[in-house]
Design a protein around this motif. Sequence first.
Motif, PDB file in Angstrom:
ATOM      1  N   GLY A 139      -5.759   8.542  14.966  1.00 51.19           N
ATOM      2  CA  GLY A 139      -6.202   8.266  14.574  1.00 51.19           C
ATOM      3  C   GLY A 139      -7.323   7.492  14.530  1.00 51.19           C
ATOM      4  O   GLY A 139      -7.655   6.578  13.291  1.00 51.19           O
ATOM      5  N   TYR A 173       6.533  17.515   0.594  1.00 56.38           N
ATOM      6  CA  TYR A 173       7.541  17.915   0.928  1.00 56.38           C
ATOM      7  C   TYR A 173       8.749  19.233   0.960  1.00 56.38           C
ATOM      8  O   TYR A 173       8.631  18.735  -0.198  1.00 56.38           O
ATOM      9  CB  TYR A 173       8.074  16.436   2.167  1.00 56.38           C
ATOM     10  N   SER A 190      -1.843   7.496  12.422  1.00 50.82           N
ATOM     11  CA  SER A 190      -2.634   6.627  11.439  1.00 50.82           C
ATOM     12  C   SER A 190      -2.204   7.620   9.716  1.00 50.82           C
ATOM     13  O   SER A 190      -1.659   6.666   9.499  1.00 50.82           O
ATOM     14  CB  SER A 190      -4.383   6.593  10.964  1.00 50.82           C
ATOM     15  N   THR A 196      -3.499   6.579   7.302  1.00 53.21           N
ATOM     16  CA  THR A 196      -4.410   7.575   6.154  1.00 53.21           C
ATOM     17  C   THR A 196      -3.125   8.240   6.408  1.00 53.21           C
ATOM     18  O   THR A 196      -1.954   8.329   6.498  1.00 53.21           O
ATOM     19  CB  THR A 196      -5.215   8.927   7.325  1.00 53.21           C
ATOM     20  N   LEU A 197      -3.735   9.596   5.019  1.00 56.53           N
ATOM     21  CA  LEU A 197      -2.869  10.287   4.696  1.00 56.53           C
ATOM     22  C   LEU A 197      -3.062  11.695   5.488  1.00 56.53           C
ATOM     23  O   LEU A 197      -3.984  12.410   5.515  1.00 56.53           O
ATOM     24  CB  LEU A 197      -2.511  10.673   3.099  1.00 56.53           C
ATOM     25  N   PRO A 198      -2.224  12.493   6.545  1.00 55.76           N
ATOM     26  CA  PRO A 198      -2.447  14.161   6.590  1.00 55.76           C
ATOM     27  C   PRO A 198      -3.407  15.237   5.913  1.00 55.76           C
ATOM     28  O   PRO A 198      -3.374  14.895   4.364  1.00 55.76           O
ATOM     29  CB  PRO A 198      -1.196  14.796   6.277  1.00 55.76           C
ATOM     30  N   VAL A 199      -4.527  15.571   6.254  1.00 57.54           N
ATOM     31  CA  VAL A 199      -5.541  15.774   5.908  1.00 57.54           C
ATOM     32  C   VAL A 199      -5.096  17.176   5.200  1.00 57.54           C
ATOM     33  O   VAL A 199      -6.458  18.265   5.118  1.00 57.54           O
ATOM     34  CB  VAL A 199      -7.034  15.825   6.437  1.00 57.54           C
ATOM     35  N   ALA A 200      -4.392  17.640   5.787  1.00 51.75           N
ATOM     36  CA  ALA A 200      -4.437  19.616   5.732  1.00 51.75           C
ATOM     37  C   ALA A 200      -4.217  20.019   3.727  1.00 51.75           C
ATOM     38  O   ALA A 200      -4.163  19.129   3.309  1.00 51.75           O
ATOM     39  CB  ALA A 200      -2.712  19.908   5.984  1.00 51.75           C
ATOM     40  N   GLU A 201      -4.383  21.759   4.075  1.00 48.31           N
ATOM     41  CA  GLU A 201      -4.108  21.961   2.411  1.00 48.31           C
ATOM     42  C   GLU A 201      -2.509  21.067   2.001  1.00 48.31           C
ATOM     43  O   GLU A 201      -1.572  21.420   2.328  1.00 48.31           O
ATOM     44  CB  GLU A 201      -4.967  23.126   2.213  1.00 48.31           C
ATOM     45  N   SER A 202      -2.323  21.166   0.796  1.00 45.68           N
ATOM     46  CA  SER A 202      -1.220  20.558   0.636  1.00 45.68           C
ATOM     47  C   SER A 202      -0.203  21.347  -0.774  1.00 45.68           C
ATOM     48  O   SER A 202      -1.080  21.549  -1.869  1.00 45.68           O
ATOM     49  CB  SER A 202      -1.803  19.101  -0.591  1.00 45.68           C
ATOM     50  N   LYS A 203       0.614  21.799  -0.225  1.00 44.39           N
ATOM     51  CA  LYS A 203       1.022  22.666  -0.756  1.00 44.39           C
ATOM     52  C   LYS A 203       1.977  21.602  -1.610  1.00 44.39           C
ATOM     53  O   LYS A 203       2.898  20.976  -1.137  1.00 44.39           O
ATOM     54  CB  LYS A 203       1.692  23.495   0.145  1.00 44.39           C
ATOM     55  N   PRO A 204       2.749  22.024  -3.090  1.00 41.83           N
ATOM     56  CA  PRO A 204       3.567  21.275  -3.533  1.00 41.83           C
ATOM     57  C   PRO A 204       4.798  21.785  -2.863  1.00 41.83           C
ATOM     58  O   PRO A 204       5.246  22.342  -2.415  1.00 41.83           O
ATOM     59  CB  PRO A 204       3.949  21.576  -4.829  1.00 41.83           C
ATOM     60  N   GLY A 205       5.812  20.313  -3.297  1.00 38.81           N
ATOM     61  CA  GLY A 205       7.052  20.063  -1.895  1.00 38.81           C
ATOM     62  C   GLY A 205       8.341  20.987  -3.634  1.00 38.81           C
ATOM     63  O   GLY A 205       7.108  20.315  -4.295  1.00 38.81           O
ATOM     64  N   ILE A 248       9.309  15.346  -1.438  1.00 35.63           N
ATOM     65  CA  ILE A 248       9.084  16.184  -2.179  1.00 35.63           C
ATOM     66  C   ILE A 248       7.902  16.217  -3.391  1.00 35.63           C
ATOM     67  O   ILE A 248       6.472  16.803  -3.689  1.00 35.63           O
ATOM     68  CB  ILE A 248      10.329  16.592  -3.182  1.00 35.63           C
TER      69      ILE A 248
END
Lengths: 804, 344
Positions: free
Chosen positions: A426, B126, B225, A485-494, B122
Amino acid sequence: MFVSYKWLQEYVDLTGITAKELADRITKSGIEVESVEVLNKGAKGVVVGHVLEREQHPNADKLSKCLVDIGEGEPVQIICGAPNVAKGQKVAVAKVGAVLPGNFKIKRAKLRGEESNGMICSLQELGIESKLVPKEYADGIFVFPSDAPVGADALELLNLDDEVLELGLTPNRADCLSMIGVAYEVAAILGRNVKLPAIELHENEENVHDYISVRVEAAEDNPLYAGRIVKNVKIGPSPLWMQTRLMAAGIRPHNNVVDITNYILLEYGQPLHAFDYDRLGSKEIVVRRAKAGETIVTLDDVERTLTEDHLVITNGTEPVALAGVMGGANSEVRNDTTTVFIESAYFNGATVRKASKDHGLRSEASMRFEKGIDPARTKEALDRAAALMAEYAGGEVVGGVVEVNTLKQEEVKVTITLDRINRVLGTNITKEEVSTILTNLQFAFTEDHGTFTITVPSRRRDISIEEDIIEEVARLYGYDRLPATLPVAESKPGKLTPYQAKRRQVRRYLEDVGLFQAITYSLTSEAKATMFALETAKPIRLALPMSEERSVLRQSLIPHLLEVVSYNRARQVENVAVYETGAVYLANDENELPQEKERLAGALTGVWHANLWQGEKKAVDFYVVKGILDGLFALLGLEKRIAYKQAKRDGMHPGRTADILLDGKTIGFVGQLHPTVQKEYDLKETYVFELALTDLLNTEVEEIRYSPIPRFPSITRDIALVVDEHVIAGDIQQAIIEAGGELLKEVMIFDVYKGDRLPDGKKSIAFSLRYYDPERTLTDEEVTAVHEQVIKAVEQQFGATLRG
Amino acid sequence: MKERLHQLQQEALEKIEQASDLKALNDVRIAYLGKKGPITEVLRGMGSLSPEERPIMGALANEVRQAIQTALEAKQAKLEQEEVEKKLAAETIDVTLPGRPIRRGNPHPLTRVIEEIEDLFIGMGYTIAEGPEVEKDYYNFEALNLPKGHPARDMQDSFYITEEILLRTHTSPVQARTMEKHQGRGPVKIICPGKVYRRDNDDATHSHQFTQIEGLVVDENIRMSDLKGTLREFARKMFGEDRDIRFRPSFFPFTEPSVEVDVSCFNCGGHGCNVCKGTGWIEILGAGMVHPNVLEMAGFDSKKYTGFAFGMGPERIAMLKYGIDDIRHFYQNDIRFLQQFNRV
Ligand SMILES: [Zn+2]
């Protein structure tokens, strides 16, 4: 690995960097420096003195009166208590005004009437650990070589002005188990060069093959074996600088030959072994696996019985060394040794590991083989050792090397793109920055349009794939410079799974009604493993338990909860209510994993509720616990599907225990402990329960659906029934419900009586029945009709009579 | 007659004033307004009056009655009020006596820490994965790039049951199992809390059984990162918004690059104190990029997928957070220890 700061300077220029700064730089780049130890523990003012005269102290048997030249003014008189002080010695003298470790100040003094102007020191008095002091000086003063200049700083000669970095090496960095390896690492961090030792080897005209031959019968265990002969050596002390370096690294000096092998071990990371050639008993070396039952007496004078797992160096007949671990006593270098056979070999790590583990022998040598040495340095180290033996043991190096080499050394090449490095990290590291890092690491590489092709040096056995290179770049680039940074994938709720969510609710419920959550050990004793278990299986036993108490996996949570109650009671906590959720382990076939089932268990004792000034006090009893469980089943929507059935279980009170059934299937039990168990755990009346939580939480229940709020009044009728005392309330209640039909909405027990006002063997139970129709207001007549049915049913089924 | 009426009014009002309770007041009412009372009597004598005087006198009599009535009512209300107050005064209780105690237990401090961490992740998308505590050597070691005979196995001396089955030494096997279930398709985003076991003698800092929480994210384009950002987020939510983190290079067989992660000291804010041993930093986590061998063994294409993993110890976090000095407290379950964690 202990790294002498001064010694390291032989290989890397450390100008401008203190030991402490160096330690910080090394730590930041990947190897943790655990400590930086200043060798001088506070000594000051110690010089080399020349003992000119030594005579017996006139008034003390054990003291000597010495006249010592300390290089300034007249020789001084010093009283010395060491048994080994003698005329002509060069010794360490703490002058008047000197300070020794422990802030011990040296003053002019009179000892038994004789003046003493200073003190002749042992190495221990100068702050060196006893275990590092050469044996000959262990019980007396240290004696310098005769060429030590009088008046010179003794602390400097003893290298006490050095500092030692202790490296905490992770298993991948075996390359830093040598001074040269550390030098490469430091050079890479500092961007400086490595100077390797110059080897000046003079061989004589003879041929080593006339002295010895080598055969390796276990090539896999020993891909490379090399040796040299050095003759006419004179065993004696090694040079002081070598001794002090060994001591700084934590190794006790012995004699020149042994010290040289240890020195090379530290310098190159290549373990060597020196055999007394004349004691080998043959002119050949055969490397092979030991025969089962074969024995060897090792250098520590222990006879060891070998197995076929162990690799041995033999003289063709019998073992002379346990390969890579320890030499044999039979071929040990002694003071009269004149010809030395030096072994420098590459042994398989796993083989050495096995032997060192089996015999409990972990040495500097075995540890290096286990972690993997650099075979490219094996022969160089041998040459260097031979050269040093010629120089410092007066030896003569016989021409040539005996060698068996089946090593397949393939060059390790890694190709990686700049893009890949930056994508994984990154970062936006440039081509130039990567090139600089690789150059500093002294990795040979080519670069073409952002693609690096790297040839990994054999000393870095930990590097073989792209990620290894990425790590090298990252650590030397600096993790501080890595962006966040934070992962830039589509985010599903946990989300918790329904099971996990329910389990949390169960816990909260139990806590809110008054129980503390306990967490106890899964390992228990064989005796406790199956006690109270809902289901039992063959106990699962550890192969090598640390104690019988923790040797078997539990099948019930109750035994350890009882220990918790007992532990608390022993500490004056009399009222205890605890629960635990956790796995029990039920064996399947031997080679299969056991079933792990989650259980919920609890243990309660003492006062449940007390509000003494209002006259309330309630001890835990069966119904307290049952009430808690009823609430739990209601929480899970299972209350209508649960039944309690009188039961007998091991360890439980035979009259106060119930099995709990869900849809007719046993899922747990509740009850009072059997008094004998209570006594065993030193408990008072204690109640326990255990439920099959997995089954309970996995039971499907209907979603909540709204039902209309009652719009019409309900009618309540009470009845008190006298029945035989063995009739149980649950059965009557069930009969009432069945007879009451649709209109009967609720049956509540509000009184149970047994005593004087009833005949012997009888009891009365009072029920309150509530009738209700959601569609209309019931009439008295309608209710009476149903109620009569109910009464008739209980009369018929239980011989009940209405109590007047 | 007029005088007589005025006199009666005067008298009645005085008696009303003097009445000390409802009964006395009622006596006054009967005495003056009753059918046999003096006002009625006066009115009876009205026959002797002239027709002109009669209405005047009638009106006056009514006025007098009215005045007495009003006074009676007022006095009645006052007396009733006093009565109530007296009764309430008699009902006074001691509000400082203790309330009826509500019995309450609470979660174990480790659960408290674990659930806080779970909830935090969560919130970041996650899910929570669980797995067996008795594990195959394969999942515990081999699938994590620790083949048999690997020197790093020394780092974790384990409780074996058979040669192939042991008590898991970390919760990483859950990661291996979860990845395997995904059959090479991302994303995987999990937290794995659970009990783990190692061959240690129990003392103040070691426990043969303890808990661990590990996290794993595998997807296309996961960068180191991202690991740093995620853990910084975690540290700030867990230990305070002004926390910072730092990576120190390290080694774990299942990640590469590997790092140890320090959080700036939440006790001193980084100046140095006894909690952080003067360094300003506290080591909380181990982390790294998932080793390609681990990805490949679980069926992921390591050229396409990357991932990060991290692990931490709830015991250590709880000890730091609450200042607990001995790890054995967690497993002794002394009620006096447990009940200290009974509030927000
Ligand atoms: Zn601090």
